[in-house]
Write a protein that holds these residues in place. Structure first.
Motif, PDB file in Angstrom:
ATOM      1  N   ALA A  62       0.821  -1.215   0.000  1.00 30.87           N
ATOM      2  CA  ALA A  62       0.000   0.000   0.000  1.00 30.87           C
ATOM      3  C   ALA A  62       0.854   1.263   0.000  1.00 30.87           C
ATOM      4  CB  ALA A  62      -0.921   0.003   1.222  1.00 30.87           C
ATOM      5  N   ALA A  63       2.121   1.144   0.402  1.00 30.73           N
ATOM      6  CA  ALA A  63       3.013   2.309   0.438  1.00 30.73           C
ATOM      7  C   ALA A  63       3.362   2.810  -0.957  1.00 30.73           C
ATOM      8  CB  ALA A  63       4.291   1.965   1.200  1.00 30.73           C
ATOM      9  N   PHE A  64       2.980   2.051  -1.997  1.00 32.67           N
ATOM     10  CA  PHE A  64       3.237   2.458  -3.383  1.00 32.67           C
ATOM     11  C   PHE A  64       1.918   2.472  -4.147  1.00 32.67           C
ATOM     12  CE2 PHE A  64       6.977   0.423  -1.641  1.00 32.67           C
ATOM     13  CZ  PHE A  64       7.978   1.333  -1.948  1.00 32.67           C
ATOM     14  N   PRO A  65       1.040   3.420  -3.824  1.00 28.21           N
ATOM     15  CA  PRO A  65      -0.307   3.411  -4.399  1.00 28.21           C
ATOM     16  C   PRO A  65      -0.334   3.565  -5.916  1.00 28.21           C
ATOM     17  CG  PRO A  65       0.140   5.497  -3.289  1.00 28.21           C
ATOM     18  CD  PRO A  65       1.257   4.576  -2.937  1.00 28.21           C
ATOM     19  N   GLU A  66       0.728   4.134  -6.487  1.00 28.27           N
ATOM     20  CA  GLU A  66       0.768   4.306  -7.943  1.00 28.27           C
ATOM     21  C   GLU A  66       1.180   3.036  -8.673  1.00 28.27           C
ATOM     22  OE1 GLU A  66       4.881   5.790  -6.536  1.00 28.27           O
ATOM     23  OE2 GLU A  66       3.002   5.022  -5.715  1.00 28.27           O
ATOM     24  N   MET A  67       1.568   1.991  -7.914  1.00 33.29           N
ATOM     25  CA  MET A  67       2.071   0.763  -8.517  1.00 33.29           C
ATOM     26  C   MET A  67       1.115  -0.385  -8.247  1.00 33.29           C
ATOM     27  SD  MET A  67       4.540  -0.438 -10.313  1.00 33.29           S
ATOM     28  CE  MET A  67       5.470   1.111 -10.196  1.00 33.29           C
ATOM     29  N   GLY A  68       0.609  -1.002  -9.306  1.00 36.57           N
ATOM     30  CA  GLY A  68      -0.268  -2.146  -9.142  1.00 36.57           C
ATOM     31  C   GLY A  68       0.520  -3.405  -8.828  1.00 36.57           C
ATOM     32  N   PHE A  69       0.061  -4.168  -7.823  1.00 42.39           N
ATOM     33  CA  PHE A  69       0.652  -5.456  -7.466  1.00 42.39           C
ATOM     34  C   PHE A  69      -0.353  -6.550  -7.802  1.00 42.39           C
ATOM     35  CE2 PHE A  69       3.191  -2.579  -4.998  1.00 42.39           C
ATOM     36  CZ  PHE A  69       4.413  -3.199  -4.790  1.00 42.39           C
ATOM     37  N   PHE A  70       0.024  -7.463  -8.687  1.00 42.36           N
ATOM     38  CA  PHE A  70      -0.835  -8.583  -9.063  1.00 42.36           C
ATOM     39  C   PHE A  70      -0.258  -9.864  -8.460  1.00 42.36           C
ATOM     40  CE2 PHE A  70      -1.633  -5.332 -12.191  1.00 42.36           C
ATOM     41  CZ  PHE A  70      -3.008  -5.380 -12.377  1.00 42.36           C
ATOM     42  N   LEU A  71      -1.044 -10.521  -7.609  1.00 40.15           N
ATOM     43  CA  LEU A  71      -0.584 -11.674  -6.835  1.00 40.15           C
ATOM     44  C   LEU A  71      -1.250 -12.947  -7.340  1.00 40.15           C
ATOM     45  CD1 LEU A  71      -0.940 -10.120  -3.239  1.00 40.15           C
ATOM     46  CD2 LEU A  71       0.924  -9.792  -4.906  1.00 40.15           C
ATOM     47  N   LEU A  72      -0.426 -13.933  -7.697  1.00 40.68           N
ATOM     48  CA  LEU A  72      -0.942 -15.211  -8.171  1.00 40.68           C
ATOM     49  C   LEU A  72      -0.880 -16.243  -7.054  1.00 40.68           C
ATOM     50  CD1 LEU A  72      -1.788 -16.783 -10.888  1.00 40.68           C
ATOM     51  CD2 LEU A  72       0.550 -17.704 -10.751  1.00 40.68           C
TER      52      LEU A  72
END
Length: 363
Positions: A62-72
């Motif tokens: 959440a500290a990088f709101p501009e970066m999407g994290f996609f978790l598999l």
């Protein structure tokens, strides 16, 4: 991830590093102007993780709101009935920039880029999940990235494993332009698979064991339909070192001490030693003292007993050094006899070395 050879204090630091690396990945992604981050399975060691660990991991992302994290979801954290991703804590605390690839459906990561996920629905699937995810793909204008998890059949020790990812089918889709990159998890060593240059295991961002050949990395991928550039970036802080050390003289012990003393970042380094050779009781006592000292400095030092063959043979200098009499002298003689061979020999040798150190300390 829990490691049995780590002390409670070292385990806490090891666990903290595996959270801190998320922050390192986020910073790197921002610096490289990446459009998103993909984690290809086994985000968590299991579906039964502590709430504190879960919320801290989500907070790091959440500290990088501009970066999407996609978790598999992978084989350690599949999307079954007990999935961590279905827990109330995850659903309540999951930030907007984090998305779990729960389904076998194409997902738009950013405009013009699609993810083709192959999540693990349970711990024991009976088919090639990447093949199942790609089966219905047709030609399109978007860049397509397959996100998979598991062993590639060309590298699997079990050629009959139906879960293994079929390299031939993946490469055929890459060649046909249906897929432009294949991001894979499960293998902890960074690995380029096949001949296309578009199929990669990123490896574990923090090392986890001795048999990993190139861990602690992430991959920065610059991708178009006609070109791909993959750069390896090291982000891990811990190291696992394994050494076979011959010991038959004081000079060999000196060399071991010099090597251990010269290692950097000892508090984040785990060493597994196998000692082979023949030493006196005095030399064994010195070895024990040396390893005890460095065990307090390193993340851990463990002995690889199966690969060790260190014989302790008391010499006359050892016997004279003890200066024992009466029952103690009789016990020493018995230990010397036991140390020559048999099931009790290792314990007898350790007892002789300990006795030597006690006598040394008394004097």
């Amino acid at each position: 991830m829990v490691r049995h050879f780590l002390s409670q204090e070292a385990q806490a630091r090891f666990s903290a590093a595996r959270l801190d690396v998320i922050e390192e990945m986020g910073r790197l992604a921002v610096e490289e102007r990446c459009q998103f981050v993909v984690v290809c399975g086994d985000v968590f060691e299991s579906n039964q993780v502590q709430r504190q660990l879960l919320v801290r991991a989500l907070e790091k992302m959440a500290a990088f709101p501009e970066m999407g994290f996609f978790l598999l979801p992978g084989n350690h954290d599949p999307v079954n009935a007990s999935s961590v991703y279905e827990s109330p804590t995850f659903r309540q605390r999951c930030p907007d920039n984090v998305r779990v690839l729960r389904e076998f459906e194409v997902v738009e990561a950013v405009p013009g880029v699609e993810l083709v996920p192959a999540p693990w629905p349970n711990k024991h699937p009976t088919t090639d999940l990447v093949e199942a995810a790609c089966a219905g793909l047709e030609a399109g204008s978007a860049l397509r990235i397959v996100v998979g998890h598991g062993a590639m059949d060309s590298m699997s020790p079990d050629p009959g494993d139906r879960r293994a990812i079929g390299l031939r089918g993946v490469e055929e889709r890459v060649s046909a332009g249906l897929v432009h990159y294949v991001a894979l998890g499960d293998r902890h060593s960074t690995t380029n698979v096949g001949s296309t240059g578009r199929i990669h295991y990123s490896g574990a961002p923090e090392p986890t064991d001795y048999d990993e050949t190139d861990p602690g990395n992430v991959l920065v991928v610059d991708l178009t339909a006609d070109r791909v550039e993959v750069e390896i970036r090291h982000v891990g802080k811990w190291r696992f070192l394994q050494r076979n050390w011959p010991v038959s003289s004081d000079q060999d012990i000196d060399a071991l001490e010099e090597w251990l003393s010269g290692e950097e970042a000892k508090e984040r380094t785990v060493v597994r030693l196998s000692l082979v050779g023949q030493v006196s009781v005095a030399q064994k006592a010195r070895l024990d003292d040396l390893l005890e000292h460095h065990a307090d400095l390193f993340g851990a030092i463990e002995m690889w007993e199966r690969q060790s063959d260190l014989v302790v043979i008391p010499d006359e200098t050892d016997v004279d050094h003890f200066g024992l009499s009466g029952f103690a002298s009789d016990a020493l003689s018995e230990l010397r006899s036991m140390a020559e061979g048999g099931e009790s020999a290792p314990a007898a040798r350790d007892a002789l070395a300990l006795l030597y150190r006690l006598v040394e300390a008394r004097s």
